[in-house]
Design an enzyme around this catalytic site. Structure first.
Site, PDB file in Angstrom:
ATOM      1  N   TYR A  99       6.961  -4.937  11.961  1.00 11.01           N
ATOM      2  CA  TYR A  99       6.015  -5.807  11.233  1.00 11.01           C
ATOM      3  C   TYR A  99       6.708  -6.910  10.442  1.00 11.01           C
ATOM      4  CZ  TYR A  99       3.637  -1.290  11.833  1.00 11.01           C
ATOM      5  OH  TYR A  99       3.149  -0.111  12.337  1.00 11.01           O
ATOM      6  N   ARG A 120       9.645  -0.262  10.044  1.00 11.84           N
ATOM      7  CA  ARG A 120       8.723  -1.322   9.616  1.00 11.84           C
ATOM      8  C   ARG A 120       9.313  -2.739   9.691  1.00 11.84           C
ATOM      9  NH1 ARG A 120       6.421  -1.996   5.441  1.00 11.84           N
ATOM     10  NH2 ARG A 120       4.382  -2.413   6.321  1.00 11.84           N
ATOM     11  N   GLY A 147      -6.518   1.548   3.295  1.00  9.17           N
ATOM     12  CA  GLY A 147      -6.242   0.121   3.380  1.00  9.17           C
ATOM     13  C   GLY A 147      -5.691  -0.548   2.143  1.00  9.17           C
ATOM     14  N   CYS A 180      21.640  -0.845  18.765  1.00  8.43           N
ATOM     15  CA  CYS A 180      22.035  -1.970  19.621  1.00  8.43           C
ATOM     16  C   CYS A 180      20.881  -2.906  19.933  1.00  8.43           C
ATOM     17  CB  CYS A 180      22.651  -1.424  20.893  1.00  8.43           C
ATOM     18  SG  CYS A 180      24.028  -0.345  20.503  1.00  8.43           S
ATOM     19  N   PRO A 225      -6.933   6.955   1.684  1.00 10.30           N
ATOM     20  CA  PRO A 225      -5.767   6.126   1.360  1.00 10.30           C
ATOM     21  C   PRO A 225      -4.471   6.766   1.844  1.00 10.30           C
ATOM     22  CG  PRO A 225      -6.415   7.411  -0.546  1.00 10.30           C
ATOM     23  CD  PRO A 225      -7.395   7.747   0.529  1.00 10.30           C
ATOM     24  N   GLY A 226      -3.582   5.973   2.357  1.00 13.42           N
ATOM     25  CA  GLY A 226      -2.268   6.468   2.767  1.00 13.42           C
ATOM     26  C   GLY A 226      -1.192   5.781   1.949  1.00 13.42           C
ATOM     27  N   ARG A 227      -1.017   4.471   2.237  1.00 14.27           N
ATOM     28  CA  ARG A 227       0.054   3.695   1.602  1.00 14.27           C
ATOM     29  C   ARG A 227      -0.076   3.664   0.079  1.00 14.27           C
ATOM     30  NH1 ARG A 227       2.420  -0.575   4.717  1.00 14.27           N
ATOM     31  NH2 ARG A 227       0.490  -0.518   5.883  1.00 14.27           N
TER      32      ARG A 227
HETATM   33  N1  LLP Z   1      -7.699   5.786   7.866  1.00 11.83           N
HETATM   34  C1  LLP Z   1      -7.497   5.403   9.129  1.00 11.83           C
HETATM   35  C2  LLP Z   1      -8.509   5.688  10.128  1.00 11.83           C
HETATM   36  C3  LLP Z   1      -6.314   4.734   9.471  1.00 11.83           C
HETATM   37  O1  LLP Z   1      -6.122   4.348  10.723  1.00 11.83           O
HETATM   38  C4  LLP Z   1      -5.344   4.479   8.475  1.00 11.83           C
HETATM   39  C5  LLP Z   1      -4.088   3.786   8.805  1.00 11.83           C
HETATM   40  C6  LLP Z   1      -5.593   4.932   7.175  1.00 11.83           C
HETATM   41  C7  LLP Z   1      -6.794   5.558   6.893  1.00 11.83           C
HETATM   42  C8  LLP Z   1      -4.612   4.723   6.044  1.00 11.83           C
HETATM   43  O2  LLP Z   1      -4.431   3.383   5.772  1.00 11.83           O
HETATM   44  P1  LLP Z   1      -3.584   2.919   4.473  1.00 11.83           P
HETATM   45  O3  LLP Z   1      -4.358   3.366   3.245  1.00 11.83           O
HETATM   46  O4  LLP Z   1      -2.269   3.560   4.549  1.00 11.83           O
HETATM   47  O5  LLP Z   1      -3.525   1.446   4.605  1.00 11.83           O
HETATM   48  N2  LLP Z   1       2.443   1.756  10.413  1.00 11.83           N
HETATM   49  C9  LLP Z   1       1.787   0.678   9.709  1.00 11.83           C
HETATM   50  C10 LLP Z   1       0.461   1.104   9.099  1.00 11.83           C
HETATM   51  C11 LLP Z   1      -0.509   1.642  10.104  1.00 11.83           C
HETATM   52  C12 LLP Z   1      -1.789   2.121   9.483  1.00 11.83           C
HETATM   53  C13 LLP Z   1      -2.621   2.838  10.476  1.00 11.83           C
HETATM   54  N3  LLP Z   1      -3.820   3.369   9.988  1.00 11.83           N
HETATM   55  C14 LLP Z   1       2.746   0.125   8.655  1.00 11.83           C
HETATM   56  O6  LLP Z   1       3.844   0.633   8.523  1.00 11.83           O
HETATM   57  O7  LLP Z   1       2.405  -0.834   7.972  1.00 11.83           O
END
Ligand code: LLP
Length: 421
Positions: A322, A318, A245, A349, A280-282
């Site tokens: 969003y 994105r 998050g 298109c 963490p992802g983003r």
């Molecule tokens: N853990 C779970 C269970 C999740 O569902 C997610 C993201 C993460 C971790 C990683 O979250 P982050 O650290 O990246 O915020 N496609 C969207 C984002 C969708 C996120 C879904 N879940 C975008 O491009 O903003």
């Protein structure tokens, strides 16, 4: 994005000129910086260790590979000590192929199938994050059938507003994710009584691209209270997975201060003495990448100038989903030039195929290259074949060197799957 900078009027990724890559591999092209990935992973590890008690075990950082699942990226992060948070058999397969050990893989998601559960139980998984009663029943049935004990954690929905975009908010009661406190407690007891389920703890993920600290604090506090309640009922709780998050800067957002975040983890979660897991992802990948694209046409509309790119919403979704803006940088800097406000659009298109409106850029011409920044997370992974457009190639730059880590898809690749009756 210091790993992406201008040098002698040209955009570089680390020490590699972006134009050279665009000319060699074509566009649209995703370019990632290995140094940036390492910096982010390192910063998170170091900041946590600075705040957590000296005798605490190092937290398990499971990169949410939905953000960027290229095997080379997962391999690089593995070398930094990270595990993976997966949400499908496909992601599990990638993580294993990248050499990530099963005891560093957690399995999230609301709709896991029999095949997925069976595969991870047989091949190894640190924990399956359970989101509902039918899911627990399904896991129990499969675990019993194969006589394998399933390690599970329960996803708590703390009913906290993450104050982010509605489509990526996950921790409110009206969202499909997780369990309420009472439902979770009931399931935990049920799991504890089952011979083939080993309840390990709880997990929570309240949303993505959070810029405020308070929602994390509220969620962590509710998690702590829940763990204390479970323990008062003699339930074993040895792990807390605090999800992902953490937001990043795209344009002018101020993400949570990492020290504040780590301090909260240390103050609220660490005293419970569990293993701490993060997803963490983003934060790890968002600013590690750019999408390089070429100007196909400059179109003079009645009221607007359109920069028509060869990348579309199918390559970077994105903005259309969003309303996100990924700052657009010309690959060749033109400091002196007159600026024009462009609507930057793709070839697809749909009117939604727009990357930005009224964006001031130096006067651009056909064949010029541009880079859309902060595209390392939820970029390539969300690309599609809409309009039968092949998926872009991906490059990983590391210092002076670069590697092609995914070749460009061809139209033949796409058509090969179809069966003409
Ligand atoms: N853990 C779970 C269970 C999740 O569902 C997610 C993201 C993460 C971790 C990683 O979250 P982050 O650290 O990246 O915020 N496609 C969207 C984002 C969708 C996120 C879904 N879940 C975008 O491009 O903003």
């Amino acid at each position: 994005m210091s790993d992406f900078h201008y040098k002698n009027g040209e955009l570089y990724t680390e020490n590699v000129p972006v134009k050279t890559l665009a000319e060699q591999y074509g566009t649209p092209l995703y370019v990632y910086s290995a140094a940036h990935l390492r910096t982010q992973a390192g910063q998170l590890k170091t900041t946590l260790s600075q705040h957590l008690p000296a005798d605490a075990n190092a937290p398990l950082i499971c990169f949410a590979c939905k953000a960027n699942s290229n095997i080379a990226v997962l391999d690089l992060l593995k070398q930094e000590g990270l595990g993976t948070d997966i949400v499908s058999l496909g992601e599990y397969t990638r993580a294993r192929q990248a050499g990530i050990s099963p005891d560093k893989i957690v399995f999230s998601g609301v709709g896991k199938t029999d095949t997925e559960i069976e595969t991870v139980l047989k091949n190894g998984i640190h924990q399956i994050n359970v989101e509902s009663e039918p899911e627990l029943e399904r896991i129990a049935r499969i675990a019993e059938k194969h006589k394998i004990t399933a390690p599970v954690a329960f996803r708590f929905n703390p009913d906290v507003d993450a104050k982010t975009h509605a489509k990526i908010t996950t921790g409110k009661h009206e969202n499909k994710f997780g369990l309420t406190r009472d439902a979770l407690i009931a399931l935990y007891q049920k799991a504890d009584a089952h011979a083939f389920i080993a309840p390990k703890g709880i997990t929570s993920h309240i949303g993505s691209q959070l810029t405020a600290v308070t929602p994390f604090k509220d969620a962590f506090t509710r998690m702590r209270d829940l763990v204390e309640m479970l323990r008062a009922m003699d339930m074993p709780v040895t792990r807390i997975d605090i999800g992902g998050g953490l937001g990043i800067t795209y344009t002018d957002e101020t993400p949570p201060d990492l020290d504040d975040y780590a301090r909260m983890v240390a103050e609220i979660i660490a005293p419970l003495g569990t293993q701490i897991i993060l997803e963490p992802g983003r934060f790890i990948a968002g600013n590690c990448g750019i999408l390089v694209s070429q100007v196909v046409h400059v179109k003079q509309g009645e009221k607007k100038h359109y920069l028509i790119l060869d990348a579309g919403m199918n390559d970077l979704a994105r903005p259309s989903i969003y309303d996100a803006y990924h700052p657009v940088m010309p690959v060749l800097e033109n400091k002196a030039a007159e600026h024009i406000a462009y609507d930057i659009v793709g070839p697809v298109c749909e009117t939604g195929d727009t990357f930005g409106k009224n964006i001031p850029l130096p006067v651009m011409e056909e064949d010029d290259f541009v880079a859309m920044t902060s595209s390392g997370a939820y970029g390539f992974v969300m690309a599609s074949n809409y309009n039968t457009r092949p998926l872009p190639a991906e490059i990983l730059v590391d210092g002076d060197t670069h590697k092609l880590i995914r070749r460009r898809q061809t139209v033949d690749d796409i058509l090969a799957l179809e069966i003409d009756i």
